[in-house]
Design an enzyme around this catalytic site. Structure first.
Site, short mmCIF file in Angstrom:
data_model
loop_
_atom_site.label_atom_id
_atom_site.label_comp_id
_atom_site.label_asym_id
_atom_site.label_seq_id
_atom_site.Cartn_x
_atom_site.Cartn_y
_atom_site.Cartn_z
N GLU A 279 71.94 74.63 -107.23
CA GLU A 279 72.74 75.47 -108.14
C GLU A 279 71.97 75.84 -109.40
O GLU A 279 72.26 76.86 -110.02
CB GLU A 279 74.04 74.75 -108.55
CG GLU A 279 75.13 74.90 -107.52
CD GLU A 279 76.52 74.49 -108.02
OE1 GLU A 279 76.66 74.04 -109.17
OE2 GLU A 279 77.46 74.61 -107.23
N HIS A 300 63.08 60.82 -86.24
CA HIS A 300 63.36 60.97 -84.81
C HIS A 300 64.20 62.21 -84.54
O HIS A 300 64.71 62.39 -83.44
CB HIS A 300 64.04 59.70 -84.28
CG HIS A 300 63.16 58.49 -84.43
ND1 HIS A 300 62.44 57.95 -83.38
CD2 HIS A 300 62.85 57.74 -85.52
CE1 HIS A 300 61.74 56.91 -83.82
NE2 HIS A 300 61.96 56.77 -85.11
N LYS A 413 84.59 82.76 -103.53
CA LYS A 413 85.93 82.43 -104.05
C LYS A 413 86.77 83.70 -104.19
O LYS A 413 87.94 83.71 -103.83
CB LYS A 413 85.81 81.76 -105.43
CG LYS A 413 85.30 80.35 -105.39
CD LYS A 413 85.40 79.74 -106.77
CE LYS A 413 84.67 78.44 -106.87
NZ LYS A 413 84.50 77.98 -108.24
#
Ligand code: PA5
Length: 424
Positions: A279, A300, A413
């Site tokens: 951010e 792995h 948003k």
């Protein structure tokens, strides 16, 4: 005590270019100290450490003691910067399997999963529950929604909701303040000038962390010590080296920074770091993409890519000194062929795995630093938090972005609220 090992970094950087960067790093560091750069008013997370509020720490510890005495569960409701720091510190400093005494610390409102929230309220039924809703704006959808359900839950079951619900929000305004005033909930303040991702050492993080039984004074003062060290205009410190190195990698075409934790308990620190760097730097089409892995587990799964995939990766190992763990004994029956490890501890074997991996990745053209924590304790974790907060501010200024805003978070948003029919 923190140390940064740059052994597998220096060969990948042009020494002259790196040396020539020093004045710009110093300027970026001073810009942060003087609060004179973009978003300078949002650097109270730093100045508050230079003037510690011991009364607040004591007050939080007292509320936490009440929660520990009376609650089976502390439900922390928040998202992003309003929960990642608490979860990171709690995960780092509490045992994974052997749960200590005290309430369970659970999180909600950090996503919109219908399954999780159904299960959560079933799980809480019959338990003594305290709720800490944490939202600076008070209007973030995920925590607001979870809090509506949590309030109903507490009000229906307990006769002291004003005591059980604790609000952590901005000093005034927003949607939580009027709700708190109307219902008499207790309140802690998120100070102005502290953005979500920099708020772990305010009540946002400190109350849940204290409720988990962690010594918040040691945590806080671990950060204070490093903030004081770095408060000198001519400071030379590993946090500045890290910021400078990663800026040069960015400028030479590297795209991704992978934090590889050698201790599973530090994975939450990785998630917190990911938000802090993502951010703070990811704007104006700039910034290294932060990602997190846990080694040796992810060797792995991701190990193949790290060793031989696209060569745009830099890597930061996080390792801890201290605990030895079980020691391998020599067995008469050596069918598993592990007697060659006899006398070695888990820590020693993990250490060899780390050394081998760091070397192999460097040979595979993945530059890597190692940040070593001398201990896994509250003071050291406090220093880790400040190390990265300071480093990301400096590297943000080197990238010429405002490290303290997050304008891009609004786009989804707006579309979501418009589809959900929010009146405004
Ligand atoms: O770092 C940030 O600013 C964000 O991650 C916020 O913390 C997050 O969006 C939650 O915001 P609020 O605390 O206002 O609910």
């Amino acid at each position: 005590m923190l140390t940064l090992d740059r052994r597998h970094v220096t060969d990948f950087l042009n020494a002259e270019t790196r040396g020539a960067l020093a004045p710009r790093v110093r300027d970026a560091h001073r810009t942060l100290l003087n609060a004179s750069g973009a978003g300078g008013s949002e650097t109270v997370w730093r100045t508050m450490l230079l003037d510690p509020n011991d009364a607040l720490l004591a007050d939080l510890a007292q509320t936490a003691a009440e929660i520990r005495e009376r609650a089976d569960v502390l439900l922390c409701i928040g998202i992003g910067g309003s929960y990642l720091g608490a979860q990171a510190v709690i995960d780092a400093l509490t045992p994974t399997l052997l749960k200590p005494d005290g309430p369970e610390i659970l999180f909600a409102g950090h996503h919109l999963s219908p399954r999780y929230h159904t299960e959560l309220f079933k799980y809480l039924d019959g338990k003594s529950v305290y709720v800490n809703v944490i939202s600076k704006s008070g209007s973030t959808l995920e925590p607001s929604l979870a809090f509506r359900f949590a309030r109903q839950f507490v009000e229906e079951r307990f006769d002291d909701p004003g005591r059980r619900i604790i609000v952590t929000t901005g000093p005034e305004g927003g949607l939580l303040n009027p709700l708190r005033d109307a219902n008499g909930y207790r309140k802690y303040v998120i100070p102005d000038g502290v953005g979500g991702r920099f708020s772990v050492l305010t009540p946002v993080g400190l109350l849940p962390i204290a409720a988990a039984g962690i010594d918040i004074r040691s945590l806080f003062y671990g950060a204070v010590d490093l903030a004081r060290t770095l408060n000198a205009p001519d400071a030379e410190h590993a946090a500045l080296d890290y910021a400078a190195d990663r800026y040069l990698f960015h400028e030479t075409g590297y795209k991704t920074e992978l934090m590889a934790v050698m201790e599973p308990r530090l994975k939450g620190i990785g998630a917190w770091w990911q938000q802090l760097f993502g951010e703070s730097e990811g704007k104006q089409h700039r910034g290294l993409f932060p990602s997190v892995a846990q080694y040796t587990t992810d060797l792995h799964s991701l190990g193949q890519y790290v060793q031989q995939g696209q060569r745009t990766l830099v890597e930061l190992f996080l390792r801890v000194e201290g605990t030895q763990g079980p020691v391998v004994s020599e067995l008469a029956d050596n069918t598993d062929q592990l007697n060659y490890l006899a006398g070695k501890s888990y820590a020693a074997i993990n250490e060899v795995a780390y050394e081998a991996t760091a070397e192999a990745h460097a040979e595979g053209d993945v530059p890597n630093w190692t940040l070593t924590l001398g201990h896994l304790d509250a003071q050291t974790i406090g220093a880790v938090l400040y190390f990265f907060e300071h480093a990301v501010s400096v590297s943000g200024y080197l990238l010429d972005v405002n490290p303290f805003n997050q304008p891009g978070v609004e786009n989804y948003k707006q579309k979501m609220f418009s589809r959900l029919g929010r009146p405004d």
